[in-house]
Scaffold this motif. Structure first.
Motif, PDB file in Angstrom:
ATOM      1  N   VAL A   1       1.137  -1.100   0.066  1.00 26.89           N
ATOM      2  CA  VAL A   1       0.069   0.066  -0.074  1.00 26.89           C
ATOM      3  C   VAL A   1       0.865   1.308   0.059  1.00 26.89           C
ATOM      4  O   VAL A   1       1.878   1.246   0.695  1.00 26.89           O
ATOM      5  N   GLY A   2       0.490   2.269  -0.941  1.00 27.28           N
ATOM      6  CA  GLY A   2       1.556   2.962  -1.224  1.00 27.28           C
ATOM      7  C   GLY A   2       2.403   3.220  -2.259  1.00 27.28           C
ATOM      8  O   GLY A   2       3.070   4.198  -2.580  1.00 27.28           O
ATOM      9  N   ARG A   3       2.323   1.976  -3.080  1.00 27.44           N
ATOM     10  CA  ARG A   3       3.110   1.992  -4.086  1.00 27.44           C
ATOM     11  C   ARG A   3       2.872   2.856  -5.325  1.00 27.44           C
ATOM     12  O   ARG A   3       3.447   3.345  -5.755  1.00 27.44           O
TER      13      ARG A   3
ATOM     14  N   GLY B   1      -3.564   9.128   1.869  1.00 25.74           N
ATOM     15  CA  GLY B   1      -4.375   8.054   1.376  1.00 25.74           C
ATOM     16  C   GLY B   1      -4.003   6.575   1.933  1.00 25.74           C
ATOM     17  O   GLY B   1      -4.751   5.518   1.936  1.00 25.74           O
ATOM     18  N   VAL B   2      -2.752   6.395   2.259  1.00 23.19           N
ATOM     19  CA  VAL B   2      -2.300   4.989   2.806  1.00 23.19           C
ATOM     20  C   VAL B   2      -3.212   4.618   3.990  1.00 23.19           C
ATOM     21  O   VAL B   2      -3.288   3.540   4.025  1.00 23.19           O
ATOM     22  N   ARG B   3      -3.063   5.423   4.998  1.00 25.84           N
ATOM     23  CA  ARG B   3      -3.928   5.073   6.258  1.00 25.84           C
ATOM     24  C   ARG B   3      -5.390   4.889   5.763  1.00 25.84           C
ATOM     25  O   ARG B   3      -5.816   3.657   6.190  1.00 25.84           O
TER      26      ARG B   3
ATOM     27  N   LEU C   1       4.422 -16.930  -2.148  1.00 23.40           N
ATOM     28  CA  LEU C   1       3.483 -16.133  -2.908  1.00 23.40           C
ATOM     29  C   LEU C   1       3.853 -15.307  -3.933  1.00 23.40           C
ATOM     30  O   LEU C   1       4.781 -14.494  -3.607  1.00 23.40           O
ATOM     31  N   PRO C   2       2.954 -14.854  -4.743  1.00 29.46           N
ATOM     32  CA  PRO C   2       3.137 -13.582  -5.633  1.00 29.46           C
ATOM     33  C   PRO C   2       2.787 -12.481  -5.091  1.00 29.46           C
ATOM     34  O   PRO C   2       2.019 -12.491  -4.088  1.00 29.46           O
ATOM     35  N   ALA C   3       3.135 -11.401  -5.571  1.00 30.47           N
ATOM     36  CA  ALA C   3       2.876 -10.142  -4.958  1.00 30.47           C
ATOM     37  C   ALA C   3       1.260  -9.805  -5.218  1.00 30.47           C
ATOM     38  O   ALA C   3       0.862 -10.162  -6.080  1.00 30.47           O
ATOM     39  N   PHE C   4       0.608  -9.644  -4.049  1.00 24.03           N
ATOM     40  CA  PHE C   4      -0.873  -9.183  -4.265  1.00 24.03           C
ATOM     41  C   PHE C   4      -1.050  -7.922  -4.847  1.00 24.03           C
ATOM     42  O   PHE C   4      -1.977  -7.600  -5.766  1.00 24.03           O
ATOM     43  N   THR C   5      -0.016  -6.919  -4.777  1.00 24.44           N
ATOM     44  CA  THR C   5      -0.282  -5.583  -5.685  1.00 24.44           C
ATOM     45  C   THR C   5      -0.041  -5.956  -7.180  1.00 24.44           C
ATOM     46  O   THR C   5       0.709  -6.786  -7.381  1.00 24.44           O
ATOM     47  N   ARG C   6      -0.646  -5.270  -7.850  1.00 22.25           N
ATOM     48  CA  ARG C   6      -0.660  -5.282  -9.472  1.00 22.25           C
ATOM     49  C   ARG C   6       0.514  -4.511  -9.928  1.00 22.25           C
ATOM     50  O   ARG C   6       0.473  -4.279 -11.200  1.00 22.25           O
ATOM     51  N   LEU C   7       0.931  -3.574  -9.097  1.00 22.29           N
ATOM     52  CA  LEU C   7       2.092  -2.407  -9.416  1.00 22.29           C
ATOM     53  C   LEU C   7       3.366  -3.149  -9.326  1.00 22.29           C
ATOM     54  O   LEU C   7       4.141  -2.387  -9.894  1.00 22.29           O
ATOM     55  N   ALA C   8       3.454  -4.274  -8.853  1.00 24.70           N
ATOM     56  CA  ALA C   8       4.783  -4.980  -8.757  1.00 24.70           C
ATOM     57  C   ALA C   8       5.040  -5.708 -10.140  1.00 24.70           C
ATOM     58  O   ALA C   8       4.334  -6.822 -10.569  1.00 24.70           O
ATOM     59  N   PRO C   9       6.094  -5.490 -11.100  1.00 20.64           N
ATOM     60  CA  PRO C   9       6.158  -6.180 -12.376  1.00 20.64           C
ATOM     61  C   PRO C   9       6.516  -7.827 -12.017  1.00 20.64           C
ATOM     62  O   PRO C   9       6.231  -8.742 -12.838  1.00 20.64           O
TER      63      PRO C   9
END
Length: 231
Positions: free
Chosen positions: A30-32, A80-82, A177-185
């Motif tokens: 979160v925050g990426r 927005g992170v919080r 596990l894969p990264a849950f964020t979709r912003l990590a390539p």
């Protein structure tokens, strides 16, 4: 499938452990979006919560564990992170599940967003969950970690993947596990070799098998040591 673990079910970028009734995801970061030139169409918060809601509806877990790097924050907490962390926790509580967070290497400021993190979580089925950026803090029957952000390239297309290593750490199974964020390539595992990986659990990756979940279908591939010549 005979070549995937019987103690775990694969979901979209998350895993469910039925004997522990626990959903595990990692590297939410979160925050990426605030530190990235790439934007998600729905925005980071909506994307994360929408996909988490789908997993909560699919598996109905009693516990949700984040295996490290809930945050992607350095120095100050972006606007927005919080609110996003609160929305994730609200979604979990709204599904009558307990929310637990393992501390990752990007999680130095969890106190600033109201999260009381743990170094590791040991589930009732004997599975230990921690981030994977250092050696295991506990001995366990099996391990689930994040940190590596694995992805596999198939016919020119990159897919986030799980890595399943049967008996790969002192006789115990390991799942990355894969990264849950979709912003990590993602870190491509096609050519991953001994000591290339970020995680100590992948110091010898040859025995790990990529598993891809695509449109509800689980695709398990041969171990990396056998796969390099095929892809």
């Amino acid at each position: 499938m005979s070549d995937t673990p019987s103690w775990l079910a694969f979901g979209e970028r998350a895993a469910y452990l039925p004997e522990a009734d626990a959903l595990v995801l990692a590297d939410v970061h979160v925050g990426r979006d605030a530190a990235s030139d790439v934007a998600l169409p729905l925005g980071e918060r909506a994307d994360l919560v929408e996909r988490l809601d789908a997993l909560l509806a699919e598996f109905e877990p009693a516990t949700v564990v984040v295996a490290g790097d809930l945050l992607h924050v350095h120095g100050t907490v972006p606007d927005g992170v919080r609110g996003t962390v609160d929305a994730i926790e609200t979604a979990v509580r709204g599904a009558d599940a307990t929310f637990r967070v393992v501390r990752g290497n990007h999680d130095a400021m969890l106190d600033s967003v109201g999260i009381d993190a743990e170094d590791a979580v040991v589930l009732p089925d004997g599975t230990a969950i921690w981030h994977g950026h250092d050696d295991p803090p506990v001995d366990a029957e099996r391990y689930v970690v994040g940190h590596e952000h694995p992805a596999v390239e198939i016919e020119g297309t990159r897919h986030p993947c799980f890595l399943y290593g049967p008996r790969q750490h002192e006789g115990s199974d390991v799942v990355v596990l894969p990264a849950f964020t979709r912003l990590a390539p993602g870190t491509l595992v096609n050519g991953l070799r001994r000591d290339d990986s970020l995680s100590s659990m992948l110091s010898d990756p040859d025995g790990f098998r990529p598993v891809v979940v695509s449109e509800g279908e689980t695709l398990a591939f041969p171990a990396l040591g056998d796969l390099r010549g095929l892809l």
